[in-house]
Structures are given as C-alpha cells and as structure tokens.
Design a protein around this motif. Structure first.
Motif, PDB file in Angstrom:
ATOM      1  N   LYS A 325      14.141  -5.003 -27.389  1.00 32.50           N
ATOM      2  CA  LYS A 325      14.748  -3.755 -26.907  1.00 32.50           C
ATOM      3  C   LYS A 325      13.995  -2.514 -27.377  1.00 32.50           C
ATOM      4  O   LYS A 325      14.369  -1.384 -27.036  1.00 32.50           O
ATOM      5  N   GLU A 326      12.952  -2.696 -28.166  1.00 33.99           N
ATOM      6  CA  GLU A 326      12.268  -1.558 -28.776  1.00 33.99           C
ATOM      7  C   GLU A 326      11.668  -0.590 -27.759  1.00 33.99           C
ATOM      8  O   GLU A 326      11.697   0.630 -27.963  1.00 33.99           O
ATOM      9  N   LYS A 327      11.140  -1.096 -26.684  1.00 32.40           N
ATOM     10  CA  LYS A 327      10.521  -0.208 -25.706  1.00 32.40           C
ATOM     11  C   LYS A 327      11.554   0.727 -25.089  1.00 32.40           C
ATOM     12  O   LYS A 327      11.319   1.931 -24.938  1.00 32.40           O
ATOM     13  N   ASP A 328      12.703   0.191 -24.735  1.00 35.53           N
ATOM     14  CA  ASP A 328      13.768   1.025 -24.169  1.00 35.53           C
ATOM     15  C   ASP A 328      14.233   2.073 -25.166  1.00 35.53           C
ATOM     16  O   ASP A 328      14.487   3.228 -24.801  1.00 35.53           O
ATOM     17  N   VAL A 329      14.324   1.678 -26.435  1.00 29.91           N
ATOM     18  CA  VAL A 329      14.728   2.625 -27.480  1.00 29.91           C
ATOM     19  C   VAL A 329      13.689   3.728 -27.623  1.00 29.91           C
ATOM     20  O   VAL A 329      14.029   4.914 -27.722  1.00 29.91           O
ATOM     21  N   PHE A 330      12.415   3.345 -27.615  1.00 31.87           N
ATOM     22  CA  PHE A 330      11.330   4.318 -27.757  1.00 31.87           C
ATOM     23  C   PHE A 330      11.335   5.325 -26.609  1.00 31.87           C
ATOM     24  O   PHE A 330      11.240   6.539 -26.822  1.00 31.87           O
ATOM     25  N   VAL A 331      11.463   4.842 -25.395  1.00 30.21           N
ATOM     26  CA  VAL A 331      11.482   5.733 -24.230  1.00 30.21           C
ATOM     27  C   VAL A 331      12.641   6.720 -24.329  1.00 30.21           C
ATOM     28  O   VAL A 331      12.495   7.914 -24.035  1.00 30.21           O
ATOM     29  N   GLU A 332      13.797   6.238 -24.773  1.00 28.79           N
ATOM     30  CA  GLU A 332      14.960   7.114 -24.907  1.00 28.79           C
ATOM     31  C   GLU A 332      14.744   8.156 -26.002  1.00 28.79           C
ATOM     32  O   GLU A 332      15.135   9.322 -25.865  1.00 28.79           O
ATOM     33  N   GLN A 333      14.102   7.747 -27.093  1.00 29.49           N
ATOM     34  CA  GLN A 333      13.790   8.696 -28.156  1.00 29.49           C
ATOM     35  C   GLN A 333      12.845   9.782 -27.662  1.00 29.49           C
ATOM     36  O   GLN A 333      13.037  10.971 -27.952  1.00 29.49           O
ATOM     37  N   VAL A 334      11.817   9.388 -26.921  1.00 33.15           N
ATOM     38  CA  VAL A 334      10.863  10.354 -26.368  1.00 33.15           C
ATOM     39  C   VAL A 334      11.588  11.315 -25.429  1.00 33.15           C
ATOM     40  O   VAL A 334      11.381  12.537 -25.472  1.00 33.15           O
ATOM     41  N   ARG A 335      12.440  10.767 -24.595  1.00 34.16           N
ATOM     42  CA  ARG A 335      13.190  11.613 -23.652  1.00 34.16           C
ATOM     43  C   ARG A 335      14.061  12.615 -24.406  1.00 34.16           C
ATOM     44  O   ARG A 335      14.087  13.811 -24.083  1.00 34.16           O
ATOM     45  N   ASN A 336      14.759  12.154 -25.416  1.00 34.29           N
ATOM     46  CA  ASN A 336      15.655  13.040 -26.163  1.00 34.29           C
ATOM     47  C   ASN A 336      14.895  14.135 -26.917  1.00 34.29           C
ATOM     48  O   ASN A 336      15.310  15.297 -26.928  1.00 34.29           O
ATOM     49  N   ILE A 337      13.790  13.762 -27.524  1.00 41.79           N
ATOM     50  CA  ILE A 337      13.030  14.731 -28.306  1.00 41.79           C
ATOM     51  C   ILE A 337      12.338  15.772 -27.434  1.00 41.79           C
ATOM     52  O   ILE A 337      12.420  16.973 -27.702  1.00 41.79           O
ATOM     53  N   PHE A 338      11.705  15.311 -26.381  1.00 33.19           N
ATOM     54  CA  PHE A 338      10.832  16.208 -25.631  1.00 33.19           C
ATOM     55  C   PHE A 338      11.468  16.833 -24.392  1.00 33.19           C
ATOM     56  O   PHE A 338      10.870  17.685 -23.758  1.00 33.19           O
ATOM     57  N   THR A 339      12.671  16.395 -24.066  1.00 32.34           N
ATOM     58  CA  THR A 339      13.326  17.030 -22.907  1.00 32.34           C
ATOM     59  C   THR A 339      14.728  17.544 -23.219  1.00 32.34           C
ATOM     60  O   THR A 339      15.315  18.223 -22.406  1.00 32.34           O
ATOM     61  N   GLU A 340      15.248  17.199 -24.426  1.00 32.70           N
ATOM     62  CA  GLU A 340      16.615  17.612 -24.720  1.00 32.70           C
ATOM     63  C   GLU A 340      16.799  18.149 -26.142  1.00 32.70           C
ATOM     64  O   GLU A 340      17.086  19.326 -26.341  1.00 32.70           O
ATOM     65  N   SER A 341      16.553  17.295 -27.145  1.00 35.54           N
ATOM     66  CA  SER A 341      16.997  17.575 -28.502  1.00 35.54           C
ATOM     67  C   SER A 341      16.389  18.834 -29.125  1.00 35.54           C
ATOM     68  O   SER A 341      17.040  19.497 -29.904  1.00 35.54           O
ATOM     69  N   LEU A 342      15.141  19.143 -28.797  1.00 38.28           N
ATOM     70  CA  LEU A 342      14.466  20.227 -29.498  1.00 38.28           C
ATOM     71  C   LEU A 342      14.657  21.579 -28.832  1.00 38.28           C
ATOM     72  O   LEU A 342      14.098  22.573 -29.270  1.00 38.28           O
TER      73      LEU A 342
END
Length: 343
Positions: A325-342
């Motif tokens: 499941k790591e790839k799905d987790v990584f993609v979600e982390q990238v999405r959150n950091i670079f399009t939402e969280s920051l």
C-alpha cells in the motif's frame, strides 16, 4: 498550484534508493499536474545521459543554474546536499530527510576533504558551489549541527521515516511532514514457493556484528548480497528463507521490504529506523540489540525459522500488506503537501 515550480535536487550518477526516490517524487508531482523538475548536481552540462532505470520517471532534467530564484518556487534538497540551498535567496526551501545518519556522515566527510586535501580536478564540476561549501562548512562549522540556524531556517522538513520525523521534532524544526516512499513490487510475480535453507545479508550494513553470527554458526548457510545484478538480487531473495540486517537503518531501507515481499523472514537490529514499528513493522521478537550476549539467541531463532519456515512467515503478512500500500500512501502524501496542506 501552491508552488509555480518545484525543483528536486539530485546527484547525477548516483543509482541507489535515495536518488530513485527523488525521481519518483518528480514523476508523482507531474502526474498531479505540478511543474516539477529533477535538478542534477555534479555535471557540467547537459551532455549527461539519464540513468536507464530512471527514464521511466523523467525524460529531461535541469542544472542548478536553471533554477529560477523566485519566492513562489520551492527547492527540495536531500539531507546530503543541503548546502546547495545557500545559493538561492528567494525560493522556498525544504530538506527531504531520506536519511538521518547520512547527514552527519556527508558533512564530516566534506569537512575533512576541505581541511586536509587540495581541491583537485574532480572538483572542477563543483566550482560554482565550492565557495559555498567552504563558507558554510569550513568557516562556520556550526552548520554541521542539526540545531544550527541554517537547518532551522528551512521552510519545510519532509521525512521519509518516523525515525527522521522524531529527529526533526527533537530539533524543533517547523513545518514537518511525512513524505515516505515506495518500492517497485513488480517482481512479486516471480516468486515461487520453493525455498532453500539459506540466509541472506548485506555485507555493507552491520557486517561487524553479522560476521560474529556467521562465525558462531558454521552449520548455517549465509549468502552476501554483493556484486549482484538487480535480477540476481531478486532471484536470491525469492529462494532464501531469511534476510538479516544489523545495519544502522538510516531511513526506511529497501532491501528489507523487498525481502519481505519475496517471503523472507526478516530479522534486524534496533538501530535507526529499525527501532520504530512504523518503519519496520515486524514483531519485536525479530529485533535484537547488537550485543554479544544476543548472538546465541539470534542463532537459535535462525535455526528454528529454517526448520519451521511456514509458521514463522505468517508473522510478516502485516508487513507485506503495508508495503503493497506504500505507493498509494506516498501519492496521497504528495497530494496533501503540494496541493493542500501547505496553503
């Protein structure tokens, strides 16, 4: 888009887990419609040919001089290359802690090189950053410390492991985010059910302690993972019953995860990321302190696992599921950091 341009610094010629992850980040960012680039260091011009294994992630690259130093852009540097950030004033800056231990190894190595060796021809391609290396490391050695203002002034800190996350928290960095990684799981289809009574180990990691185990267990068969092609590594993992790793685990290492997917029982020490269940999620009875008093216990476990492999392998199904499941987790982390969280 949070950042206009995202620059990911990567040393050219390097072909290990860290550089591959840097390429994977750019690939993932592009798939999320972000304007992202690999920026190679250590090359003088664009005659450099991208390593074949990375052409599935990128088709072109930039050089440091191509970076546009503007406040709405961001530079992401691995912890071994943070000095490069000193060349840019306006860009947002982030350290991606792919490793904790290598931060210290790299900087003390550079300091030693500058102090005791002349700058010879191999440094020519680094001529645009030599001044900054001297300034930051030789004349201001306080930058070697993770507690320095140089490290603390980075805008963001991304962590590949919980080991790195705790390190950043301890040093009171701001804007700390988990940004893990994933491994290629395509080789799963090559795995067969026939296993041999062999134990694999990486002689580059923790060999001082591993050699003591080998010396005290002549009845067991140990095979080092060295001088092997990628195919040969996978072939050996698929036929081994056990993989042991008593290295320092500077981040979430790849070979233990590949070994687990190849249905190897994993036995580790408790250094670095191996100390964290989040990074190496295996039962505690498979993790040992690297003490001489533990050697007999480890050998007993090795013999028991070899003789009862199927029953012990059941303990690693959770780890296997997490890896898949790591790839799905990584993609979600990238999405959150670079399009939402920051934002």
């Amino acid at each position: 888009m949070l950042f206009n341009k995202i620059y990911v610094i990567c040393p050219a010629y390097a072909q290990t887990g860290g550089p591959e992850l840097l390429h994977q980040l750019v690939y993932t960012l592009k798939n999320l419609n972000q304007d992202a680039y690999i920026v190679y260091t250590g090359i003088a011009d664009k005659t450099y040919k991208i390593i074949n294994d990375y052409t599935c992630y990128i088709c072109d690259y930039l050089l440091p001089n191509d970076i546009i130093d503007e406040s709405n852009n961001i530079i992401i540097v691995p912890e071994t290359n943070i000095y490069i950030a000193a060349n840019y004033i306006k860009c947002k800056k982030a350290i991606w802690w792919l490793s904790v231990d290598n931060f210290f190894l790299t900087y003390y190595s550079i300091l030693s090189s500058i102090k005791y060796k002349s700058i010879n021809s191999k440094w020519i391609v680094f001529k645009d950053i030599v001044h900054n290396i001297k300034k930051i490391i030789l004349h201001q050695q306080k930058y070697l410390s993770p507690k320095s203002s140089f490290c603390k002034n980075f805008d963001f800190h991304f962590c590949q492991s919980h080991y790195a996350y705790e390190f950043c928290k301890k040093n009171k960095y701001k804007n700390i985010y988990m940004l893990t990684d994933y491994i290629n799981t395509d080789f799963e289809c090559q795995i067969n059910s026939i296993k041999d009574n062999i134990i694999l180990y990486n002689p580059k990691k923790g060999f001082y302690f591993t050699s003591k185990i080998i010396k005290n267990a002549p009845q067991l068969t140990f095979i080092p993972i060295q001088n092997m092609t990628r195919t040969e590594v996978i072939e050996n993992l698929t036929r081994a019953k056990i993989y042991i790793d008593f290295g320092n685990h500077p981040g979430k290492d790849r070979i233990p995860r590949e070994a687990c997917l190849a249905n190897c029982v994993i036995i580790t020490g408790k250094k670095g990321s191996a100390a964290y269940y989040e990074d190496v999620p295996i039962p505690i009875e498979y993790k040992f302190n690297q003490r001489t008093s533990d050697i007999a216990k480890i050998i007993t476990l090795l013999e028991t696992v070899l003789n009862n492999y199927e029953s012990y392998m059941k303990d690693f199904h959770i780890y296997q599921d997490i890896i898949k499941k790591e790839k799905d987790v990584f993609v979600e982390q990238v999405r959150n950091i670079f399009t939402e969280s920051l934002i």
